[in-house]
Design a protein around this motif. Structure first.
Motif, mmCIF file in Angstrom:
data_model
loop_
_atom_site.group_PDB
_atom_site.id
_atom_site.type_symbol
_atom_site.label_atom_id
_atom_site.label_comp_id
_atom_site.label_asym_id
_atom_site.label_seq_id
_atom_site.Cartn_x
_atom_site.Cartn_y
_atom_site.Cartn_z
ATOM 1 N N ALA A 59 41.653 42.732 41.129
ATOM 2 C CA ALA A 59 42.824 41.856 41.205
ATOM 3 C C ALA A 59 43.735 42.332 42.322
ATOM 4 O O ALA A 59 43.617 43.460 42.813
ATOM 5 C CB ALA A 59 43.580 41.846 39.871
ATOM 6 N N ASP A 60 44.648 41.463 42.701
ATOM 7 C CA ASP A 60 45.643 41.749 43.735
ATOM 8 C C ASP A 60 46.994 41.945 43.062
ATOM 9 O O ASP A 60 47.351 41.200 42.144
ATOM 10 C CB ASP A 60 45.707 40.578 44.724
ATOM 11 C CG ASP A 60 46.475 40.930 45.990
ATOM 12 O OD1 ASP A 60 47.550 41.553 45.891
ATOM 13 O OD2 ASP A 60 46.004 40.573 47.080
ATOM 14 N N GLU A 70 56.079 41.462 40.994
ATOM 15 C CA GLU A 70 55.021 41.268 40.003
ATOM 16 C C GLU A 70 54.982 42.424 39.005
ATOM 17 O O GLU A 70 54.801 42.206 37.802
ATOM 18 C CB GLU A 70 53.661 41.128 40.687
ATOM 19 C CG GLU A 70 53.225 39.724 40.963
ATOM 20 C CD GLU A 70 52.901 38.959 39.698
ATOM 21 O OE1 GLU A 70 51.733 38.929 39.274
ATOM 22 O OE2 GLU A 70 53.840 38.371 39.117
ATOM 23 N N ARG A 87 57.714 41.918 36.581
ATOM 24 C CA ARG A 87 57.409 40.830 35.645
ATOM 25 C C ARG A 87 56.576 41.309 34.469
ATOM 26 O O ARG A 87 56.841 40.944 33.313
ATOM 27 C CB ARG A 87 56.660 39.708 36.391
ATOM 28 C CG ARG A 87 56.292 38.514 35.507
ATOM 29 C CD ARG A 87 55.476 37.481 36.272
ATOM 30 N NE ARG A 87 54.135 37.948 36.601
ATOM 31 C CZ ARG A 87 53.106 37.955 35.775
ATOM 32 N NH1 ARG A 87 53.246 37.543 34.514
ATOM 33 N NH2 ARG A 87 51.912 38.380 36.168
ATOM 34 N N TYR A 145 41.761 45.798 44.402
ATOM 35 C CA TYR A 145 41.196 44.590 45.008
ATOM 36 C C TYR A 145 39.866 44.808 45.685
ATOM 37 O O TYR A 145 39.338 43.901 46.316
ATOM 38 C CB TYR A 145 42.192 43.880 45.914
ATOM 39 C CG TYR A 145 42.763 44.646 47.091
ATOM 40 C CD1 TYR A 145 43.993 44.240 47.622
ATOM 41 C CD2 TYR A 145 42.119 45.707 47.698
ATOM 42 C CE1 TYR A 145 44.551 44.896 48.716
ATOM 43 C CE2 TYR A 145 42.663 46.362 48.770
ATOM 44 C CZ TYR A 145 43.875 45.946 49.284
ATOM 45 O OH TYR A 145 44.419 46.604 50.361
ATOM 46 N N PRO A 194 46.904 39.660 36.663
ATOM 47 C CA PRO A 194 46.370 38.814 35.591
ATOM 48 C C PRO A 194 46.870 39.237 34.213
ATOM 49 O O PRO A 194 46.086 39.365 33.267
ATOM 50 C CB PRO A 194 44.857 39.020 35.732
ATOM 51 C CG PRO A 194 44.734 40.438 36.204
ATOM 52 C CD PRO A 194 45.917 40.662 37.115
ATOM 53 N N ILE A 199 49.887 41.218 43.926
ATOM 54 C CA ILE A 199 50.861 40.122 44.009
ATOM 55 C C ILE A 199 50.494 38.958 43.086
ATOM 56 O O ILE A 199 51.267 38.004 42.952
ATOM 57 C CB ILE A 199 51.044 39.609 45.457
ATOM 58 C CG1 ILE A 199 49.771 38.998 46.015
ATOM 59 C CG2 ILE A 199 51.553 40.717 46.362
ATOM 60 C CD1 ILE A 199 49.976 38.275 47.337
ATOM 61 N N ARG A 200 49.342 39.066 42.397
ATOM 62 C CA ARG A 200 48.935 38.059 41.409
ATOM 63 C C ARG A 200 48.281 38.781 40.233
ATOM 64 O O ARG A 200 47.079 38.664 39.998
ATOM 65 C CB ARG A 200 47.967 37.041 42.025
ATOM 66 C CG ARG A 200 48.620 36.068 42.984
ATOM 67 C CD ARG A 200 47.627 35.071 43.559
ATOM 68 N NE ARG A 200 46.641 35.759 44.399
ATOM 69 C CZ ARG A 200 46.835 36.032 45.688
ATOM 70 N NH1 ARG A 200 47.958 35.693 46.275
ATOM 71 N NH2 ARG A 200 45.900 36.650 46.390
#
Length: 200
Positions: A99-100, A132, A135, A74, A105, A102-103
């Motif tokens: 990017a983070d 995440e 996922r 990040y 891409p 927890i989100r």
């Protein structure tokens, strides 16, 4: 004269660049220990969450021939430095973006392996980060957390600006289990080094 700031939670500017270069070298024993516990094979899709200065990505490219590795961080300085260190494979076997965790891409069921090396200390919501990671892993994909510090009572590390928490291995195991990981393994290395792995 402005102060050169070094904050491992969020590297910035010239101080951040110098710190990341030092970490690339100083984290080598941790990487060697943790990577020895992982099931390397060719043609994997790998995620390095919190890629820092990019040394872990460089080693993964050697350990897993023909693999494709995505690095996220990040901070802009970390992304730039990771890209510079891995420029030979950038855009082909290596992709790095800001990017983070927890989100992320990425689509579901993308990665065979995900790593978090010396970074979960700085995740304000570790449980959301682990969900995440789960996922985006493929079924039976592996997630590995590699930390140099694993006993907050014995770590005399300096405080940082922002969030920082040192986790005991059983705490990481509990967070992984809650996120949905199974077959969790805890490996102990030199000093407080740990490698905690879980399978989707």
């Amino acid at each position: 004269m402005s102060e050169i700031k070094e904050n491992p939670a969020r590297p910035e500017g010239e101080g951040g660049e110098k710190m990341l270069k030092r970490m690339n070298k100083s984290h080598e024993p941790l990487r060697n220990f943790g990577f020895s516990k992982l099931p390397w094979r060719p043609d994997m899709r790998i995620l390095d969450a919190g890629c820092g200065g990019g040394a872990a990505i460089k080693e993964m490219l050697k350990r897993s021939p023909d693999s494709v590795i995505d690095g996220i961080d990040y901070t802009e300085v970390s992304v730039r430095q990771s890209e510079a260190l891995n420029k030979e494979y950038l855009g082909t076997r290596c992709h790095i973006c800001q990017a983070d965790v927890i989100r992320l891409p990425f689509s579901e069921n993308t990665f065979d392996l995900a790593t978090a090396i010396e970074t979960v200390y700085f995740w304000p919501d570790i449980k959301a980060g682990f969900r995440e990671i789960l996922r985006v892993l493929k079924p039976a994909g592996i997630f590995a957390v590699l930390n140099e510090g694993s006993d907050p009572d014995l770590c005399d590390w300096p405080s940082v600006d922002g969030f920082m928490q040192i986790y005991r291995p059983e705490e990481l195991e509990a967070c992984m289990r809650e996120a949905g990981f199974r077959e969790i393994q805890i490996y102990h290395g030199q000093g407080q080094m740990i490698c905690v792995t879980g399978k989707k």
